[in-house]
Every structure is written in structure tokens, then in C-alpha cells.
Motif scaffolding. Sequence first.
Motif, short mmCIF file in Angstrom:
data_model
loop_
_atom_site.label_atom_id
_atom_site.label_comp_id
_atom_site.label_asym_id
_atom_site.label_seq_id
_atom_site.Cartn_x
_atom_site.Cartn_y
_atom_site.Cartn_z
N PHE A 101 0.83 -1.21 0.00
CA PHE A 101 0.00 0.00 0.00
C PHE A 101 0.87 1.27 0.00
CE2 PHE A 101 -2.72 -3.11 2.40
CZ PHE A 101 -3.60 -3.35 1.35
N CYS A 102 0.37 2.29 -0.68
CA CYS A 102 1.10 3.55 -0.73
C CYS A 102 0.11 4.71 -0.77
CB CYS A 102 2.02 3.60 -1.94
SG CYS A 102 3.13 5.04 -1.93
N ASN A 103 0.53 5.85 -0.22
CA ASN A 103 -0.31 7.04 -0.19
C ASN A 103 -0.12 7.92 -1.42
OD1 ASN A 103 2.31 7.28 1.17
ND2 ASN A 103 1.81 9.45 1.35
N LEU A 104 0.89 7.61 -2.26
CA LEU A 104 1.14 8.39 -3.46
C LEU A 104 0.71 7.62 -4.72
CD1 LEU A 104 4.66 9.97 -2.75
CD2 LEU A 104 2.39 10.78 -2.07
N THR A 105 0.68 8.32 -5.83
CA THR A 105 0.28 7.69 -7.10
C THR A 105 1.30 8.04 -8.19
OG1 THR A 105 -1.16 9.57 -7.63
CG2 THR A 105 -2.18 7.69 -6.55
N CYS A 106 2.55 7.74 -7.95
CA CYS A 106 3.62 8.05 -8.89
C CYS A 106 3.41 7.28 -10.20
CB CYS A 106 4.97 7.70 -8.28
SG CYS A 106 5.27 8.51 -6.69
N PRO A 107 3.61 7.93 -11.34
CA PRO A 107 3.22 7.36 -12.63
C PRO A 107 3.95 6.10 -13.05
CG PRO A 107 4.43 9.42 -12.93
CD PRO A 107 4.10 9.32 -11.48
N GLU A 108 5.20 5.90 -12.65
CA GLU A 108 5.93 4.70 -13.07
C GLU A 108 5.98 3.63 -11.99
OE1 GLU A 108 7.05 4.01 -16.11
OE2 GLU A 108 6.29 5.93 -16.84
N CYS A 109 5.20 3.80 -10.95
CA CYS A 109 5.19 2.85 -9.84
C CYS A 109 3.92 2.00 -9.87
CB CYS A 109 5.27 3.59 -8.51
SG CYS A 109 5.13 2.50 -7.07
N PRO A 110 4.02 0.67 -10.00
CA PRO A 110 2.82 -0.17 -10.04
C PRO A 110 2.03 -0.15 -8.74
CG PRO A 110 4.81 -1.51 -9.99
CD PRO A 110 5.25 -0.10 -10.21
N SER A 111 2.72 0.08 -7.64
CA SER A 111 2.01 0.19 -6.37
C SER A 111 1.20 1.48 -6.32
CB SER A 111 3.01 0.14 -5.20
OG SER A 111 2.34 0.26 -3.97
N GLY A 112 1.84 2.58 -6.72
CA GLY A 112 1.15 3.86 -6.74
C GLY A 112 0.02 3.91 -7.74
N GLN A 113 0.18 3.24 -8.86
CA GLN A 113 -0.84 3.21 -9.90
C GLN A 113 -1.89 2.13 -9.66
OE1 GLN A 113 -1.20 5.40 -12.72
NE2 GLN A 113 0.12 6.51 -11.29
N ARG A 114 -1.69 1.34 -8.60
CA ARG A 114 -2.62 0.24 -8.27
C ARG A 114 -2.75 -0.75 -9.43
NH1 ARG A 114 -1.51 4.29 -4.94
NH2 ARG A 114 -3.10 4.79 -3.39
N THR A 115 -1.62 -1.05 -10.07
CA THR A 115 -1.64 -1.96 -11.21
C THR A 115 -0.93 -3.28 -10.92
OG1 THR A 115 0.36 -0.91 -12.12
CG2 THR A 115 -1.78 -0.10 -12.90
N LEU A 116 -0.51 -3.50 -9.67
CA LEU A 116 0.11 -4.78 -9.33
C LEU A 116 -0.87 -5.91 -9.61
CD1 LEU A 116 1.95 -4.07 -5.95
CD2 LEU A 116 3.02 -4.61 -8.14
N THR A 117 -0.39 -6.96 -10.24
CA THR A 117 -1.26 -8.09 -10.57
C THR A 117 -1.26 -9.16 -9.47
OG1 THR A 117 0.53 -9.17 -11.79
CG2 THR A 117 -0.97 -7.75 -13.04
N ARG A 118 -0.46 -8.98 -8.46
CA ARG A 118 -0.42 -9.92 -7.34
C ARG A 118 -1.20 -9.35 -6.15
NH1 ARG A 118 3.78 -8.08 -3.91
NH2 ARG A 118 5.20 -6.59 -4.93
N PRO A 119 -1.50 -10.17 -5.15
CA PRO A 119 -2.32 -9.71 -4.02
C PRO A 119 -1.69 -8.54 -3.26
CG PRO A 119 -2.18 -12.10 -4.04
CD PRO A 119 -1.20 -11.61 -5.06
#
Length: 340
Positions: free
Chosen positions: A52-70
Motif C-alpha cells: 500500500f502507498c499514499n502516493l500515485t507516482c506514474p511509473e510505480c505499479p504500487s502507486g498506480q494500483r496496477t500490481l497483478t499480485r495480491p
Amino acid sequence: MLCYYLTLLLTSSFKRVFNLIKLRFSYHLSGILKSPVLWGYPSRISIEPTTFCNLTCPECPSGQRTLTRPAGNMQYALYTKIIHESSSFLAYLNLYFQGEPFLHPEIFKMITLAGQKRIYTAVSTNGHFLDAQNSKQIIDSGLDRLIICMDGINQKEYEIYRKNGNFNKIIEGIKTLVRYKNELKSRKPFLTVQALIMQHNQSKIKEMKRYFLDLGVNQVLFKSIQINEFSKGSPLIPTISKYSRYKSVEKGKYINKNPLANKCWRMWSSAVITQDGIVIPCCFDKNASYKLGNINDSGLKDIWKSNSYDKFRKSVLTCRKDIDICRNCTEGLKKIFFKK
């Protein structure tokens, strides 16, 4: 820098140093034989406290909520299993991978446990949780190194990449932590500000360095930015060649400068463990596409010397360019820029 390396040396033991020597020799022998030879266990591990992260950095899958794993937080019981098993050979622990570590509710317990085992601990943070209470706990926990990610010296520059971030809040947090370190006469944590070099800040490196050192941090480190889909370029890629890990080969097309030699020290020296216990080759495997084992099912020692791990090492030694996560890797590239 002397304090940093001295602390790392003092936390080491003969077993850990000897383990590292064995790893280095087996790594070089493997390169000669083009077949994996492995003596010893990982000297360095990255453990992911949370996705989990509080930021939405454009090249970060965590920030973009695009991680395909749990998504989730690592269970403390799982973390203690890893630490207890690896404490005899583990010299350096990164408590970060994807996500913001200080969002984990037991992050300070994690740091303290590793410190009790005399393992050098490092945490990378976006800096939004350095209030007075957390600053005291960071020092009390015995954290050896804190990396604070900052890419500008004002809100306008900073938020180009660190979306939803608050520049002034981080600066106040750094000042608070530095003040408590001075009041408590604590040499720890070693404070590093890490900045990504991008097109919009490539001309302000000296200015950023001076600004952050004046805040009282120990080190300012500059890194080239990773672009996930770099082949068509990005407005974030620096135009000054020495600051970029990519180069333009024809109009509109980019390639990684890395020659991708058939070797990788990381495969002999370190491992990454996700929040749910999956062991993966390195930090470039964001979605855990290469699952080499699971700590919930096996011990780290068994996974480290398993057939699946050796098979992956063999592929690195024979045709690394065919491994997709390697194609955006910086292993083998010189550091772009480093100042202390």
C-alpha cells in the motif's frame, strides 16, 4: 559516508563475512563455467512490509494500483520466521520493495527485531510519515539507514512525479528527524535523500544537492529513472545522456543502455520476499512473475538452493536478454551520479 560503512562493518560477524566471500567466489566460478555454483546464502534481502502507498507516482505499479499480485501487509509471524532463519548469514536488510513501509502497523517492531539480531537495516520512504512520534520511534528502533525519496526543491517540481505528495510536509519531517537525532546524540539513522533524475530536474542537480545537505542529511544520492514501457520514450527521460539509462536509436524508439551481459551478482548475493512470502529474483520483478518459492511452505535456505532458483540462475548465465525483467535492469551499468 565513513559512519555509514563503519556501522555496516560493526554489524557484521565472521560468519556473515565468510558467507559473503563464499558467494563472491562461487559467483565468479559460475561465470567461468557458465553453470550455477553456489556456496553460501543471501547476504542481502529485501522484504516487502506492505504493497500500500499514499502516493500515485506514474511509473510505480504500487502507486498506480496496477500490481497483478495480491495487495496486503506482511504478517509479523512470517517476518519473524524469515529473520530467525537468516540471522546467521544476513548482513543487510532492506525493509522495502513496493509500497510505503511506514504504512505497516508493526514496522518499528520489524526494525527492532532485525537490530536485535545485529542485521544492518534500511528503509526507503516517501517521507510523509516523519512526524514527531514516528521520528522518535525511528531513532529508538535502531534503524541504521533511512532513504527519503525527493525529486525537487519545491512543490511544483516535486509533484511532477510524486503525485499527491506534499513537499513542505516532507521537509518539516526531515527537519524534525534531524533535530531529534541531534538532541539524542544519535548517529543513526544515516539519512539519505534520493532523487530521480528526470527531464524537468536534470539541470538542477547541484542545487538539489546543496538544498538537501543544508537540511542536515548525511547523503544525497541521484538515480536514473526507470520507465516501465520505455521503447517509445517518455517526457520523464532526461535529455542529458549521462543521466539516462536509455538511449534513442532511431526516431521515437529507445533501448536500454545496459548491454545485458550474461551475469548478475544479485542472483548470488540477494533475494526479494513479497508481503505474502513469495521469493523472487530481484526488485525488477514487480509482479512476482518468477516465483522461486514461498516462505510459508519452505525455509529460505531450501528455496535459495532449490532447482527452480538454479534454473533461473542458469538462464541468466546463458541468455539473460531473453528474461523480460532483465531488459529494464541497471545491473552492469555504472552509477549515473553520486554525491555525498
